[in-house]
Design a protein around this motif. Structure first.
Motif, PDB file in Angstrom:
ATOM      1  N   LEU A   6       8.961   7.897 -26.396  1.00  6.90           N
ATOM      2  CA  LEU A   6       9.507   8.765 -25.241  1.00  6.90           C
ATOM      3  C   LEU A   6       9.728   9.073 -23.844  1.00  6.90           C
ATOM      4  CD1 LEU A   6       9.822  11.232 -28.554  1.00  6.90           C
ATOM      5  CD2 LEU A   6      11.558   9.289 -28.376  1.00  6.90           C
ATOM      6  N   ILE A   7       8.488   8.637 -23.802  1.00  3.19           N
ATOM      7  CA  ILE A   7       8.124   9.437 -22.090  1.00  3.19           C
ATOM      8  C   ILE A   7       9.290   7.622 -21.378  1.00  3.19           C
ATOM      9  CG2 ILE A   7       6.100   9.581 -20.263  1.00  3.19           C
ATOM     10  CD1 ILE A   7       4.086  10.299 -22.582  1.00  3.19           C
ATOM     11  N   LYS A   8       9.730   8.850 -20.034  1.00  8.94           N
ATOM     12  CA  LYS A   8      10.389   7.061 -19.365  1.00  8.94           C
ATOM     13  C   LYS A   8       9.307   7.115 -18.291  1.00  8.94           C
ATOM     14  CE  LYS A   8      14.723   9.412 -20.194  1.00  8.94           C
ATOM     15  NZ  LYS A   8      16.605   9.669 -19.354  1.00  8.94           N
ATOM     16  N   GLY A   9       9.459   5.803 -17.638  1.00  4.26           N
ATOM     17  CA  GLY A   9       8.738   4.881 -16.875  1.00  4.26           C
ATOM     18  C   GLY A   9       9.232   5.933 -15.450  1.00  4.26           C
ATOM     19  N   PHE A  10       8.193   5.168 -14.527  1.00  3.87           N
ATOM     20  CA  PHE A  10       8.688   6.422 -13.478  1.00  3.87           C
ATOM     21  C   PHE A  10       9.974   5.562 -12.241  1.00  3.87           C
ATOM     22  CE2 PHE A  10       4.350   5.647 -13.801  1.00  3.87           C
ATOM     23  CZ  PHE A  10       3.533   7.069 -13.297  1.00  3.87           C
ATOM     24  N   THR A  15       5.221   3.332  -4.763  1.00  8.96           N
ATOM     25  CA  THR A  15       4.151   3.547  -3.691  1.00  8.96           C
ATOM     26  C   THR A  15       3.325   4.664  -4.256  1.00  8.96           C
ATOM     27  OG1 THR A  15       5.748   5.561  -2.787  1.00  8.96           O
ATOM     28  CG2 THR A  15       5.938   3.647  -1.991  1.00  8.96           C
ATOM     29  N   TRP A  16       2.182   4.562  -3.791  1.00  7.79           N
ATOM     30  CA  TRP A  16       0.516   5.734  -3.540  1.00  7.79           C
ATOM     31  C   TRP A  16       1.859   7.560  -3.525  1.00  7.79           C
ATOM     32  CZ3 TRP A  16      -2.078   8.341  -5.906  1.00  7.79           C
ATOM     33  CH2 TRP A  16      -2.870   9.796  -5.613  1.00  7.79           C
ATOM     34  N   GLU A  17       2.363   7.487  -2.318  1.00  6.50           N
ATOM     35  CA  GLU A  17       2.811   8.771  -2.489  1.00  6.50           C
ATOM     36  C   GLU A  17       3.906   9.347  -3.624  1.00  6.50           C
ATOM     37  OE1 GLU A  17       5.282  11.913   0.777  1.00  6.50           O
ATOM     38  OE2 GLU A  17       5.677   9.338   1.683  1.00  6.50           O
ATOM     39  N   ASN A  18       5.238   8.782  -3.910  1.00  6.04           N
ATOM     40  CA  ASN A  18       6.024   8.528  -4.788  1.00  6.04           C
ATOM     41  C   ASN A  18       5.222   8.286  -6.378  1.00  6.04           C
ATOM     42  OD1 ASN A  18       8.759   9.320  -6.083  1.00  6.04           O
ATOM     43  ND2 ASN A  18       8.413   7.099  -6.599  1.00  6.04           N
ATOM     44  N   GLY A  20       1.658   9.458  -6.527  1.00  4.02           N
ATOM     45  CA  GLY A  20       0.492  10.588  -6.922  1.00  4.02           C
ATOM     46  C   GLY A  20       1.818  11.543  -7.452  1.00  4.02           C
ATOM     47  N   GLN A  21       3.153  11.787  -6.970  1.00  2.00           N
ATOM     48  CA  GLN A  21       3.929  13.008  -6.958  1.00  2.00           C
ATOM     49  C   GLN A  21       4.561  13.232  -9.011  1.00  2.00           C
ATOM     50  OE1 GLN A  21       5.814  15.640  -5.598  1.00  2.00           O
ATOM     51  NE2 GLN A  21       5.380  16.507  -6.871  1.00  2.00           N
ATOM     52  N   GLN A  22       4.867  12.202  -9.792  1.00  2.00           N
ATOM     53  CA  GLN A  22       5.258  11.568 -10.461  1.00  2.00           C
ATOM     54  C   GLN A  22       4.044  11.797 -11.353  1.00  2.00           C
ATOM     55  OE1 GLN A  22       8.723   9.208 -11.181  1.00  2.00           O
ATOM     56  NE2 GLN A  22       8.480   8.645  -9.518  1.00  2.00           N
ATOM     57  N   ILE A  23       2.845  11.612 -11.096  1.00  2.00           N
ATOM     58  CA  ILE A  23       1.674  11.742 -11.561  1.00  2.00           C
ATOM     59  C   ILE A  23       1.553  13.006 -12.112  1.00  2.00           C
ATOM     60  CG2 ILE A  23      -0.698  11.677 -11.820  1.00  2.00           C
ATOM     61  CD1 ILE A  23       0.203   8.770 -13.123  1.00  2.00           C
ATOM     62  N   ILE A 248      -3.181  12.613   2.093  1.00  2.00           N
ATOM     63  CA  ILE A 248      -4.284  13.352   1.190  1.00  2.00           C
ATOM     64  C   ILE A 248      -3.187  14.843   0.061  1.00  2.00           C
ATOM     65  CG2 ILE A 248      -5.203  15.511   1.518  1.00  2.00           C
ATOM     66  CD1 ILE A 248      -6.615  12.779   1.945  1.00  2.00           C
ATOM     67  N   ASN A 249      -1.835  14.081   0.210  1.00  2.00           N
ATOM     68  CA  ASN A 249      -1.219  15.574  -0.622  1.00  2.00           C
ATOM     69  C   ASN A 249      -0.612  14.945  -2.160  1.00  2.00           C
ATOM     70  OD1 ASN A 249      -1.366  17.435   1.679  1.00  2.00           O
ATOM     71  ND2 ASN A 249       1.096  17.307   1.820  1.00  2.00           N
ATOM     72  N   PRO A 250      -0.270  13.622  -2.176  1.00  3.47           N
ATOM     73  CA  PRO A 250      -1.025  13.623  -3.214  1.00  3.47           C
ATOM     74  C   PRO A 250      -1.976  12.970  -4.449  1.00  3.47           C
ATOM     75  CG  PRO A 250       0.367  11.580  -1.978  1.00  3.47           C
ATOM     76  CD  PRO A 250      -0.196  12.597  -0.558  1.00  3.47           C
ATOM     77  N   ALA A 251      -2.934  13.089  -3.769  1.00  2.00           N
ATOM     78  CA  ALA A 251      -4.348  13.118  -4.266  1.00  2.00           C
ATOM     79  C   ALA A 251      -4.687  15.154  -4.500  1.00  2.00           C
ATOM     80  CB  ALA A 251      -5.807  12.759  -3.213  1.00  2.00           C
ATOM     81  N   ARG A 252      -4.571  15.735  -3.717  1.00  2.00           N
ATOM     82  CA  ARG A 252      -4.616  17.064  -4.139  1.00  2.00           C
ATOM     83  C   ARG A 252      -4.189  17.403  -4.616  1.00  2.00           C
ATOM     84  NH1 ARG A 252      -3.874  19.062   1.655  1.00  2.00           N
ATOM     85  NH2 ARG A 252      -5.876  18.781   2.120  1.00  2.00           N
TER      86      ARG A 252
END
Length: 264
Positions: A6-10, A15-18, A20-23, A248-252
């Motif tokens: 039921l989980i939709k994909g990204f 990109t890493w920034e995008n 990372g945010q969705q993760i 850094i922000n996506p990682a943090r």
């Protein structure tokens, strides 16, 4: 691991920034297992695999780093270890997909061992592999969450791993700022008249050998002259902001959401 179908994909740019945010959003919604399901569905939808995704993350991050940081990726050590990391990540992805189908505990044991080794290798590659490290940490915690069903002591291990990851991100941030600072050069110049009196002074700001601007312009008697309105500090701050936004922000965000939603 239920309801993965039921989980939709990204959505959006891969990109890493995008991603990372969705993760991080997936961690908020349903924890590490849910976020991992999003990742797998996203890879399937975009006909990608984990190894290729990690290579893209590394390439995107390297593009945004200073020359002094990019020197890391020109070594044989980096290239050899990056290839091994990519290959092992593909293998871990296959194992994880198999576990989702059969949910056999022995598969978790193999994945646990692989997750430790992949994370250690990602850490050795420093900033260019920070996206890989963070995604692998989510995978590792998802594995530990499953193992916690059979052994409650895994909660303590989860907390240790997340806290160690938090410290690692902080260390990488400090290292990157040091590299940025060392890439700047401030070259002070003065102009004198026939009478030997200083008529003007200014500073040339270089970043990695390229002139960024002329600052601190002063005329005779120290009167300010027109300049580009920036200072050395402003130029550095702009580089810091780019580092934080893109890397850094996506990682943090991922590590913070792990701490908020997984550590009890």
């Amino acid at each position: 691991m239920s309801d993965n179908q039921l989980i939709k994909g990204f959505t959006g740019a891969f990109t890493w920034e995008n991603i990372g945010q969705q993760i991080a959003n997936g961690l908020i919604s349903g924890g590490a297992g849910f976020a991992m399901g999003m990742l797998l569905d996203g890879l399937f939808a975009k006909k990608e695999n984990m190894g290729d995704m990690f290579q893209k993350f590394a390439d995107q991050i390297v593009e945004r780093l200073s020359v002094k940081m990019r020197e890391i990726v020109d070594t044989a050590f980096f290239k050899d270890n990056m290839q091994e990391l990519i290959n092992r990540s593909r293998s871990l992805e296959t194992q994880y997909r198999a576990y989702l189908l059969v949910e056999e505990q022995n598969l978790l044991d193999d994945m646990e061992e692989d997750s430790f080794e992949i994370n250690q290798k990602a850490m050795s590659l420093q900033m260019p592999a920070i996206g890989i490290f963070c995604i692998q940490k989510v995978i590792q915690i998802a594995i530990f969450e499953e193992k916690k069903k059979f052994n409650a002591k895994y909660q303590q291990l989860i907390e240790v791993e997340i806290n160690d990851a938090d410290k690692y991100i902080q260390d990488m941030h400090r290292l990157a700022i040091q590299k940025i600072d060392s890439a700047f050069v401030y070259d002070h110049k003065s102009q004198y008249g026939m009478d030997g009196e200083m008529e003007a002074s200014w500073g040339n700001v270089y970043y990695e050998g390229k002139l960024l601007g002329v600052v601190d312009k002063l005329g005779k008697d120290g009167n300010p002259l027109n300049s580009d309105g920036k200072s050395l500090g402003t130029y550095k701050f702009e580089k810091y902001q780019q580092l934080e936004k893109d890397i850094i922000n996506p990682a943090r965000l991922i590590i913070n959401k792990l701490k908020e939603n997984i550590v009890k």
